[in-house]
Design a protein around this motif. Structure first.
Motif, PDB file in Angstrom:
ATOM      1  N   LYS A  20       0.828  -1.210   0.000  1.00  0.00           N
ATOM      2  CA  LYS A  20       0.000   0.000   0.000  1.00  0.00           C
ATOM      3  C   LYS A  20       0.859   1.256   0.000  1.00  0.00           C
ATOM      4  O   LYS A  20       0.549   2.241  -0.668  1.00  0.00           O
ATOM      5  N   ARG A  30       2.132   1.640  -3.510  1.00  0.00           N
ATOM      6  CA  ARG A  30       1.045   2.105  -4.383  1.00  0.00           C
ATOM      7  C   ARG A  30       0.800   3.590  -4.198  1.00  0.00           C
ATOM      8  O   ARG A  30       0.711   4.349  -5.178  1.00  0.00           O
ATOM      9  N   PHE A  70      -2.864  -5.391  -6.385  1.00  0.00           N
ATOM     10  CA  PHE A  70      -2.590  -3.993  -6.706  1.00  0.00           C
ATOM     11  C   PHE A  70      -2.064  -3.788  -8.126  1.00  0.00           C
ATOM     12  O   PHE A  70      -1.967  -2.650  -8.583  1.00  0.00           O
ATOM     13  N   LYS A 105      -3.419  -4.595 -11.055  1.00  0.00           N
ATOM     14  CA  LYS A 105      -4.464  -4.071 -11.942  1.00  0.00           C
ATOM     15  C   LYS A 105      -4.705  -2.594 -11.676  1.00  0.00           C
ATOM     16  O   LYS A 105      -4.874  -1.797 -12.610  1.00  0.00           O
ATOM     17  N   GLU A 106      -4.713  -2.213 -10.397  1.00  0.00           N
ATOM     18  CA  GLU A 106      -4.929  -0.807 -10.046  1.00  0.00           C
ATOM     19  C   GLU A 106      -3.809   0.064 -10.608  1.00  0.00           C
ATOM     20  O   GLU A 106      -4.055   1.148 -11.139  1.00  0.00           O
ATOM     21  N   THR A 144      -4.245   0.238 -14.432  1.00  0.00           N
ATOM     22  CA  THR A 144      -5.407   1.062 -14.762  1.00  0.00           C
ATOM     23  C   THR A 144      -5.075   2.547 -14.636  1.00  0.00           C
ATOM     24  O   THR A 144      -5.604   3.386 -15.379  1.00  0.00           O
ATOM     25  N   SER A 145      -4.175   2.866 -13.716  1.00  0.00           N
ATOM     26  CA  SER A 145      -3.755   4.252 -13.511  1.00  0.00           C
ATOM     27  C   SER A 145      -2.649   4.671 -14.468  1.00  0.00           C
ATOM     28  O   SER A 145      -2.128   5.794 -14.365  1.00  0.00           O
ATOM     29  N   LEU A 182     -10.151  -4.071  -1.747  1.00  0.00           N
ATOM     30  CA  LEU A 182      -9.178  -3.055  -2.136  1.00  0.00           C
ATOM     31  C   LEU A 182      -9.712  -1.637  -2.023  1.00  0.00           C
ATOM     32  O   LEU A 182      -8.959  -0.702  -1.764  1.00  0.00           O
ATOM     33  N   ASP A 183     -10.992  -1.475  -2.233  1.00  0.00           N
ATOM     34  CA  ASP A 183     -11.605  -0.151  -2.253  1.00  0.00           C
ATOM     35  C   ASP A 183     -11.668   0.410  -0.835  1.00  0.00           C
ATOM     36  O   ASP A 183     -12.528   0.026  -0.033  1.00  0.00           O
TER      37      ASP A 183
END
Length: 347
Positions: free
Chosen positions: A17, A20, A45, A47-48, A51-52, A240-241
């Motif tokens: 985290k 990230r 993490f 994919k996140e 995606t960013s 994750l959210d």
């Protein structure tokens, strides 16, 4: 400046985290940033990140192919930021390439991963690491025992979290909404919390929401059923959210037997949610008791119950603690500030 962050994986965890948060903030500030991961593309993490718009380079295969892939990845970046002892070990074979890079190392955990050759690889790493950081004073203090490095070689840089524009409103529902956010492992001591929840009749005035996965999850679910608490305690697994986790929550519960500085504590306080926590690790340096949260002695469940009862019966005080928690994290742990400190170290 091109920055490559190197991690053992992008699974859900405190160190991951931190990475990230840092990577996404650096991208927002216009830096060229990517991640090298020894984990799988399916890690939570990854994919996140992608995606960013953050490139993730997965390193797989046997020892030789991993070394070659690492060399190819590292060679195109001016700065290499390592975030794991396992990565230091993996980079042993490619250390000559790192000698010509700006290499920064952040040590996130107080406990070594259960892998061999860690101390030896860190002795070699002193040849190529330009700057070393620990996320807590305890990590800095223990660096000599861990790696044989002088304590003076490590500087403390705190973890950083995203700060919302304003704290959320808490303590508006008839029952207190409590949450636990962690990996479900024995040292988090969640079974003791569940048993105390039953023993002290907390279901009369509170509901408990448990977020996280881990080897203890099935045992904890079974214990909840045995104690007839399924109407008051809910398990969500790994989520994750963060908005979904902390929305409408009033208090974060931490009952760990040992800790560094939990990311969940910073995340909750950044939203104006105070914590009721054991007084372990770095936590007492963040929570000022009865000011921006509540601390209690390890294994003192009577004290825990008294503090929880206080929070329930003094809702105005709870709201004031939430506001103080938000202000403290905003001033001390904002990821924007942490990002600026790291940028200076990359020069």
């Amino acid at each position: 400046m091109r920055i490559l962050h190197c991690v053992s994986s992008l699974k859900v965890g405190g160190a991951e985290k931190c990475v990230r948060n840092l990577v996404l903030e650096q991208k927002l500030q216009g830096l060229t940033v990517a991640v090298l991961s020894f984990g799988a593309p399916s890690d939570a993490f990854q994919k996140e990140m992608e995606t960013s718009g953050v490139k993730v380079i997965n390193i797989t295969g046997n020892l030789i192919s991993r070394a070659w892939s690492s060399i190819r990845a590292v060679s195109t970046f001016s700065t290499v930021h390592i975030h794991s002892p396992a990565v230091v070990r993996a980079f042993t074979l490619i250390f000559p390439v790192l000698l010509i890079k700006q290499v920064v190392y952040t040590i996130h955990g107080e406990v070594e991963p259960p892998i061999s050759f860690v101390k030896e690889s860190h002795q070699l790493a002193r040849l190529y690491i330009n700057r070393s950081y620990g996320v807590s004073e305890n990590i800095k203090a223990g660096i000599k025992n861990r790696y044989g490095w002088p304590t003076s070689s490590v500087t403390v840089i705190k973890n950083g979290v995203v700060i919302p524009l304003k704290p959320q409103e808490i303590s508006k529902q008839s029952k207190l909404q409590l949450c636990v956010v962690c990996r479900l492992v024995p040292l988090k001591n969640i079974a003791q919390l569940i048993e105390a929840f039953k023993q002290y009749g907390c279901s009369d005035y509170a509901e408990l929401h448990i977020y996280g996965d881990g080897p203890e999850k099935s045992n904890l679910e079974m214990l909840t059923t045995q104690l007839n608490l399924n109407q008051s305690i809910t398990f969500y697994g790994a989520v994750l959210d963060e908005q979904a986790i902390y929305e409408n929550k009033d208090l974060l519960l931490i009952n760990s037997t040992t800790e560094g500085l939990p990311m969940s504590l910073l995340e909750a306080m950044a939203r104006g949610i105070p914590a009721v926590s054991t007084s372990v690790g770095e936590i007492p340096n963040v929570i000022e008791n009865q000011c921006n949260g509540i601390v209690y002695s390890l294994n003192n469940l009577e004290e825990w119950q008294q503090q929880l009862t206080f929070a329930n019966t003094h809702r105005k005080s709870l709201q004031e603690m939430g506001a103080a928690a938000y202000a403290f994290i905003r001033d001390q742990f904002a990821i924007k500030h942490i990002c600026m400190i790291y940028q200076k170290s990359y020069q």
